[in-house]
Scaffold this motif. Structure first.
Motif, PDB file in Angstrom:
ATOM      1  N   UNK A 118       0.844  -1.220   0.000  1.00  0.00           N
ATOM      2  CA  UNK A 118       0.000   0.000   0.000  1.00  0.00           C
ATOM      3  C   UNK A 118       0.870   1.259   0.000  1.00  0.00           C
ATOM      4  N   UNK A 119       1.920   1.245   0.837  1.00  0.00           N
ATOM      5  CA  UNK A 119       2.804   2.417   0.891  1.00  0.00           C
ATOM      6  C   UNK A 119       3.437   2.684  -0.473  1.00  0.00           C
ATOM      7  N   UNK A 120       3.899   1.618  -1.108  1.00  0.00           N
ATOM      8  CA  UNK A 120       4.570   1.759  -2.407  1.00  0.00           C
ATOM      9  C   UNK A 120       3.607   2.293  -3.471  1.00  0.00           C
ATOM     10  N   UNK A 121       2.377   1.764  -3.481  1.00  0.00           N
ATOM     11  CA  UNK A 121       1.402   2.210  -4.487  1.00  0.00           C
ATOM     12  C   UNK A 121       1.052   3.688  -4.265  1.00  0.00           C
ATOM     13  N   UNK A 122       0.973   4.106  -3.004  1.00  0.00           N
ATOM     14  CA  UNK A 122       0.765   5.532  -2.732  1.00  0.00           C
ATOM     15  C   UNK A 122       1.971   6.355  -3.197  1.00  0.00           C
ATOM     16  N   UNK A 123       3.169   5.854  -2.899  1.00  0.00           N
ATOM     17  CA  UNK A 123       4.390   6.578  -3.318  1.00  0.00           C
ATOM     18  C   UNK A 123       4.475   6.712  -4.846  1.00  0.00           C
ATOM     19  N   UNK A 124       3.896   5.741  -5.558  1.00  0.00           N
ATOM     20  CA  UNK A 124       3.893   5.776  -7.026  1.00  0.00           C
ATOM     21  C   UNK A 124       2.845   6.755  -7.565  1.00  0.00           C
ATOM     22  N   UNK A 125       2.043   7.314  -6.658  1.00  0.00           N
ATOM     23  CA  UNK A 125       1.130   8.371  -7.106  1.00  0.00           C
ATOM     24  C   UNK A 125      -0.358   8.101  -6.944  1.00  0.00           C
ATOM     25  N   UNK A 126      -0.745   6.915  -6.497  1.00  0.00           N
ATOM     26  CA  UNK A 126      -2.187   6.662  -6.322  1.00  0.00           C
ATOM     27  C   UNK A 126      -2.634   7.257  -4.987  1.00  0.00           C
ATOM     28  N   UNK A 127      -3.574   8.205  -5.010  1.00  0.00           N
ATOM     29  CA  UNK A 127      -4.009   8.839  -3.759  1.00  0.00           C
ATOM     30  C   UNK A 127      -4.847   7.912  -2.883  1.00  0.00           C
ATOM     31  N   UNK A 128      -5.418   6.898  -3.498  1.00  0.00           N
ATOM     32  CA  UNK A 128      -6.333   6.015  -2.766  1.00  0.00           C
ATOM     33  C   UNK A 128      -6.125   4.588  -3.269  1.00  0.00           C
ATOM     34  N   UNK A 129      -6.162   3.634  -2.358  1.00  0.00           N
ATOM     35  CA  UNK A 129      -5.976   2.224  -2.735  1.00  0.00           C
ATOM     36  C   UNK A 129      -7.033   1.398  -2.016  1.00  0.00           C
ATOM     37  N   UNK A 130      -7.738   0.580  -2.774  1.00  0.00           N
ATOM     38  CA  UNK A 130      -8.708  -0.339  -2.183  1.00  0.00           C
ATOM     39  C   UNK A 130      -8.238  -1.759  -2.496  1.00  0.00           C
ATOM     40  N   UNK A 131      -8.032  -2.547  -1.456  1.00  0.00           N
ATOM     41  CA  UNK A 131      -7.457  -3.876  -1.656  1.00  0.00           C
ATOM     42  C   UNK A 131      -8.382  -4.941  -1.109  1.00  0.00           C
ATOM     43  N   UNK A 132      -8.452  -6.026  -1.853  1.00  0.00           N
ATOM     44  CA  UNK A 132      -9.299  -7.145  -1.462  1.00  0.00           C
ATOM     45  C   UNK A 132      -8.428  -8.337  -1.172  1.00  0.00           C
TER      46      UNK A 132
END
Lengths: 100, 100, 100, 100
Positions: free
Chosen positions: A60-74
């Motif tokens: 999650x941290x990495x995906x945010x660092x790559x620029x996604x402001x929001x992440x929904x994970x299943x």
């Protein structure tokens, strides 16, 4: 406790393509020494509970660092205390029934 | 990182009723000091990522100790870095749109 | 067959806010005559299987029409043949255990 | 509308083993003419929305007929209107990023 997990990460507020984020999370799983198998709707992971979920947190941290402001994970997570089971065991046990 | 989570625990190899296991997991969440709201298909949880997932881990242990040999759990977890958001904020933001 | 469903719709390739899409899907559920309850991580739905899934299909169409090029939806669906159960029954049965 | 689906069926109130139920659902998917790929935590399915969900409905009926009083199923379903995409395309697009 050992956990068998399916992980599907969905970045939001960014483009439609998720492949670069999935590849980055795979890298996190590899660095954590986890066994994982990509499939069309997620990544199956096998490992100790705490190692797996620390890696999912890092993902999650990495995906945010790559620029996604929001992440929904299943996440689908299975544990069992009656026997040891690997990702491959689960597939093999269906194959055995199928071929009876 | 703050996480908003939906948790649905499914005990396997036991009876059809899940209510006693759900109540036991609620107890775990309460002891962890987490804010949670039960709904018909799971429990919504709000808290720091590590606190939430340590509680989910403990919930699996408790459900096994209560006699379920296998547990399959479904988790939806959202994080965002653009703004703070609570469980209630998510409901309120739909209400605002609905009443426009 | 009656189904109890949790529906979480995640529009992709669009902004971070999902509330307008959730409200539009609620409208679809209402028009289908389904009983539904919004919660922080989705919408619980109670109804006949075919009615529910036709509405979920329509919801995807509506979210695309509203401009989301991609939609990823998470559904938890329960059916049982041992007894009738409503969304409220599921919450009540946990409350009873909790208060024992 | 074409749908890419991950299906994980969890029979409740029965034994710990799910392989015979998974194999029976595979049979339903095959009879429906759907393309599907088993993995360790579910079955990926590719097809028209209505065909896929009619098969998932039939799968619930079959699992109940085999003796499970309760079934909880987890479905992740993706649709997109920006381009055609198959199950294999999704895996290939991660591979391309990975090998950049």
């Amino acid at each position: 406790m050992k956990a068998l997990v399916n992980l599907q990460v969905v970045p939001m507020g960014t483009g439609v393509s998720v492949s670069k984020y999935v590849a980055a999370c795979e890298q996190v799983l590899a660095e954590a020494g986890l066994h994982y198998v990509l499939h069309a709707n997620g990544t199956n992971i096998e490992g100790e509970w705490d190692t797996v979920f620390a890696a999912v947190h890092r993902c999650h941290e990495v995906v945010h660092e790559m620029g996604a402001p929001r992440v929904q994970t299943f996440i689908s997570v299975g544990t069992r205390v009656d026997k040891e089971q690997s990702l491959q065991d689960k597939i093999d046990s269906v194959s055995r029934v199928r071929n009876d």
